[in-house]
Design a protein around this motif. Structure first.
Motif, mmCIF file in Angstrom:
data_model
loop_
_atom_site.group_PDB
_atom_site.id
_atom_site.type_symbol
_atom_site.label_atom_id
_atom_site.label_comp_id
_atom_site.label_asym_id
_atom_site.label_seq_id
_atom_site.Cartn_x
_atom_site.Cartn_y
_atom_site.Cartn_z
ATOM 1 N N GLY A 164 -7.152 -19.746 8.139
ATOM 2 C CA GLY A 164 -6.817 -18.708 7.203
ATOM 3 C C GLY A 164 -8.009 -18.070 6.694
ATOM 4 N N PHE A 165 -9.280 -18.879 6.715
ATOM 5 C CA PHE A 165 -10.492 -17.890 6.745
ATOM 6 C C PHE A 165 -10.676 -16.676 7.745
ATOM 7 C CE2 PHE A 165 -15.115 -17.253 7.040
ATOM 8 C CZ PHE A 165 -15.441 -17.008 5.574
ATOM 9 N N ASP A 166 -10.401 -17.081 8.993
ATOM 10 C CA ASP A 166 -10.302 -16.157 9.917
ATOM 11 C C ASP A 166 -9.338 -14.922 9.391
ATOM 12 O OD1 ASP A 166 -12.473 -17.210 11.297
ATOM 13 O OD2 ASP A 166 -10.872 -18.043 12.773
ATOM 14 N N ASN A 167 -8.238 -15.320 9.039
ATOM 15 C CA ASN A 167 -7.183 -14.446 8.579
ATOM 16 C C ASN A 167 -7.550 -13.597 7.462
ATOM 17 O OD1 ASN A 167 -4.664 -12.976 9.101
ATOM 18 N ND2 ASN A 167 -3.585 -14.530 7.951
ATOM 19 N N TYR A 168 -8.452 -14.124 6.289
ATOM 20 C CA TYR A 168 -8.838 -13.417 5.394
ATOM 21 C C TYR A 168 -9.956 -12.157 5.897
ATOM 22 C CZ TYR A 168 -7.427 -16.229 1.289
ATOM 23 O OH TYR A 168 -6.748 -16.958 0.438
ATOM 24 N N ILE A 169 -10.586 -12.554 6.797
ATOM 25 C CA ILE A 169 -11.731 -11.593 7.353
ATOM 26 C C ILE A 169 -10.835 -10.343 8.014
ATOM 27 C CG2 ILE A 169 -13.317 -11.200 9.188
ATOM 28 C CD1 ILE A 169 -14.199 -14.257 8.795
ATOM 29 N N VAL A 170 -9.639 -11.005 8.952
ATOM 30 C CA VAL A 170 -8.905 -9.708 9.465
ATOM 31 C C VAL A 170 -8.235 -8.740 8.114
ATOM 32 C CG1 VAL A 170 -6.671 -9.434 10.591
ATOM 33 C CG2 VAL A 170 -8.180 -11.041 11.368
ATOM 34 N N SER A 171 -7.752 -9.448 7.260
ATOM 35 C CA SER A 171 -7.226 -8.643 6.208
ATOM 36 C C SER A 171 -8.078 -7.841 5.478
ATOM 37 C CB SER A 171 -6.635 -9.693 4.996
ATOM 38 O OG SER A 171 -5.447 -10.478 5.584
ATOM 39 N N LEU A 172 -9.461 -8.373 5.033
ATOM 40 C CA LEU A 172 -10.411 -7.445 4.670
ATOM 41 C C LEU A 172 -10.837 -6.378 5.426
ATOM 42 C CD1 LEU A 172 -12.469 -7.422 2.377
ATOM 43 C CD2 LEU A 172 -13.973 -8.816 3.429
ATOM 44 N N PHE A 173 -10.844 -6.460 6.672
ATOM 45 C CA PHE A 173 -11.335 -5.431 7.786
ATOM 46 C C PHE A 173 -10.256 -4.619 7.719
ATOM 47 C CE2 PHE A 173 -11.058 -3.790 12.064
ATOM 48 C CZ PHE A 173 -12.416 -3.390 12.260
ATOM 49 N N TYR A 174 -8.952 -4.819 7.919
ATOM 50 C CA TYR A 174 -7.980 -3.946 7.884
ATOM 51 C C TYR A 174 -7.693 -3.089 6.436
ATOM 52 C CZ TYR A 174 -7.097 -4.704 12.741
ATOM 53 O OH TYR A 174 -7.459 -4.719 14.222
ATOM 54 N N PHE A 175 -8.324 -3.793 5.509
ATOM 55 C CA PHE A 175 -7.998 -2.964 4.207
ATOM 56 C C PHE A 175 -9.348 -2.107 3.894
ATOM 57 C CE2 PHE A 175 -9.729 -3.085 -0.313
ATOM 58 C CZ PHE A 175 -8.507 -2.213 -0.715
ATOM 59 N N ILE A 176 -10.611 -2.336 4.403
ATOM 60 C CA ILE A 176 -11.711 -1.710 4.262
ATOM 61 C C ILE A 176 -11.697 -0.293 4.912
ATOM 62 C CG2 ILE A 176 -14.346 -1.500 4.633
ATOM 63 C CD1 ILE A 176 -14.617 -4.359 4.074
ATOM 64 N N ILE A 177 -11.237 -0.259 5.944
ATOM 65 C CA ILE A 177 -11.274 0.878 6.665
ATOM 66 C C ILE A 177 -10.319 2.211 6.106
ATOM 67 C CG2 ILE A 177 -10.504 2.079 9.024
ATOM 68 C CD1 ILE A 177 -11.470 -0.433 10.410
ATOM 69 N N PRO A 178 -8.951 1.563 5.704
ATOM 70 C CA PRO A 178 -8.185 2.945 5.057
ATOM 71 C C PRO A 178 -8.758 3.077 3.732
ATOM 72 C CG PRO A 178 -7.100 0.410 5.171
ATOM 73 C CD PRO A 178 -8.369 0.705 6.044
ATOM 74 N N ALA A 179 -9.475 1.968 3.018
ATOM 75 C CA ALA A 179 -10.172 2.290 1.578
ATOM 76 C C ALA A 179 -11.269 3.255 1.750
ATOM 77 C CB ALA A 179 -10.462 1.048 0.903
ATOM 78 N N LEU A 180 -12.065 3.202 2.896
ATOM 79 C CA LEU A 180 -13.048 4.153 2.960
ATOM 80 C C LEU A 180 -12.379 5.686 3.179
ATOM 81 C CD1 LEU A 180 -15.463 2.128 5.049
ATOM 82 C CD2 LEU A 180 -15.695 2.838 2.774
ATOM 83 N N ILE A 181 -11.426 5.655 4.336
ATOM 84 C CA ILE A 181 -10.662 6.910 4.355
ATOM 85 C C ILE A 181 -10.276 7.533 3.334
ATOM 86 C CG2 ILE A 181 -8.969 8.017 5.874
ATOM 87 C CD1 ILE A 181 -9.099 5.861 7.882
ATOM 88 N N VAL A 182 -9.687 6.996 2.578
ATOM 89 C CA VAL A 182 -8.899 7.455 1.205
ATOM 90 C C VAL A 182 -10.169 7.772 0.223
ATOM 91 C CG1 VAL A 182 -7.639 6.869 -0.940
ATOM 92 C CG2 VAL A 182 -6.711 6.093 1.335
ATOM 93 N N MET A 183 -11.319 7.206 0.176
ATOM 94 C CA MET A 183 -12.407 7.364 -0.571
ATOM 95 C C MET A 183 -12.855 8.790 -0.282
ATOM 96 S SD MET A 183 -16.041 5.414 -1.804
ATOM 97 C CE MET A 183 -14.826 4.055 -2.174
ATOM 98 N N LEU A 184 -13.035 9.027 0.954
ATOM 99 C CA LEU A 184 -13.646 10.304 1.723
ATOM 100 C C LEU A 184 -12.680 11.615 1.273
ATOM 101 C CD1 LEU A 184 -14.683 9.142 5.310
ATOM 102 C CD2 LEU A 184 -16.138 9.850 3.014
ATOM 103 N N VAL A 185 -11.167 11.212 1.549
ATOM 104 C CA VAL A 185 -10.153 12.080 1.007
ATOM 105 C C VAL A 185 -10.411 12.522 -0.241
ATOM 106 C CG1 VAL A 185 -7.659 12.677 0.891
ATOM 107 C CG2 VAL A 185 -8.578 11.591 3.012
ATOM 108 N N SER A 186 -10.600 11.606 -1.227
ATOM 109 C CA SER A 186 -10.743 11.982 -2.599
ATOM 110 C C SER A 186 -11.902 12.613 -3.042
ATOM 111 C CB SER A 186 -10.659 10.544 -3.539
ATOM 112 O OG SER A 186 -11.867 9.821 -3.245
ATOM 113 N N PHE A 187 -12.930 12.472 -2.087
ATOM 114 C CA PHE A 187 -14.295 13.266 -2.304
ATOM 115 C C PHE A 187 -13.983 14.701 -1.755
ATOM 116 C CE2 PHE A 187 -16.873 9.240 -1.988
ATOM 117 C CZ PHE A 187 -17.227 9.356 -3.494
#
Length: 293
Positions: A115-138
């Motif tokens: 589950g700890f590994d799965n948390y890392i997976v979830s965080l990784f696949y959340f951070i990338i789109p979050a950064l993309i959306v942040m760039l779009v907002s800028f």
């Protein structure tokens, strides 16, 4: 093979198990061992209970050292239980990949580490789109436009109350600023929906890769996760996701209609149904991934 046939194969996939079979198997699977489902249900209730306890402690309690510490303890316990639960999800996915009809047993330490590994997976696949959306907002100047609207609104409020400017005149200047803000907001929200939808599907493939290989490195290989979608078939992946959502929605609508006048019973059934449907979704993902495992 011409390009049309290639595109058809990419979209449709080589269907070893059709959608109907996957849905049927997935919906029956958690009920094959009621004891293990009961353990999963208990852990789910405890996780939510401790999470709510932490949130309410911070939201409604007096923020002193004791309450601050207790709220943190509640949230930490919820997080730890969540690790066990998400690790068990990977086991459910693996059972589908291996076409194993036995409901997996709980192994608390092993499930926690997975589950700890799965948390890392979830965080990784959340951070990338979050950064993309942040760039779009800028790029669309979303925050700048929002600040301009707020600043102009405050100035006009001041003018109305302290300089006797008619209210119908005062807010005319806000209109073009508001239009710019709404345009940038619409573009950003559209981009957010598309990007997070794509990465949500990629995350599902990553979880299946984690279940299939046991390797965090393989799960974080975003390019291979994308290839897995085409190997299964984009159409089959989308159809299965839609089918699961539609079936769950139909069940919930039936429950709401049937138990409108029995809110307590409806609440109890929801407490049972929600974890059940999570296991259904995980099993369906494993069965889907079994086509290419």
């Amino acid at each position: 093979m011409d390009y049309k046939e290639l595109l058809m194969k990419i979209f449709a996939g080589e269907i070893n198990m059709n959608i109907t079979e996957i849905i049927k198997d997935a919906f029956l699977f958690p009920s094959k061992n009621t004891g293990r489902f009961a353990i999963y249900l208990l852990l789910s209730v405890l996780m939510v209970g401790f999470a709510l306890g932490g949130i309410f402690t911070y939201a409604f309690g007096i923020i002193d050292a004791e309450n601050y510490l207790m709220g943190g303890v509640y949230l930490l316990i919820s997080l730890l239980i969540g690790c066990i639960i998400t690790g068990y999800h990977i086991k459910i996915i693996k059972s589908g990949i291996e076409l194993d009809d036995n409901v997996p047993v709980f192994e608390l330490y092993k499930d926690f580490m997975t589950g700890f590994d799965n948390y890392i997976v979830s965080l990784f696949y959340f951070i990338i789109p979050a950064l993309i959306v942040m760039l779009v907002s800028f790029d669309t100047n979303l925050f700048g436009n929002a600040m301009e609207v707020v600043k102009e609104f405050v100035l006009q409020i001041y003018g109305v109350y302290f300089m006797d400017i008619p209210i119908e005149i005062a807010f005319i200047s806000i209109s073009p600023l508001l239009t710019d803000f709404l345009n940038s907001l619409a573009i950003t929200l559209t981009a957010a929906f598309i990007v997070f939808l794509i990465f949500s599907i990629l995350q599902l493939m990553a979880e299946a890769r984690l279940a299939n290989t046991g390797s965090l490195k393989e799960a974080l290989n975003i390019f291979e996760a994308a290839k897995d979608i085409t190997r299964i078939g984009v159409g089959k992946v989308i159809l299965l996701l839609l089918a699961v959502v539609v079936v769950i929605a139909i069940i919930e609508i039936i429950l709401i209609i049937a138990l409108t006048f029995y809110p307590f019973l409806l609440s109890v059934l929801y407490i049972i149904l929600t974890p059940y449907m999570v296991l259904v979704s995980q099993r369906a993902l494993g069965l889907l991934y079994s086509d290419i495992a």
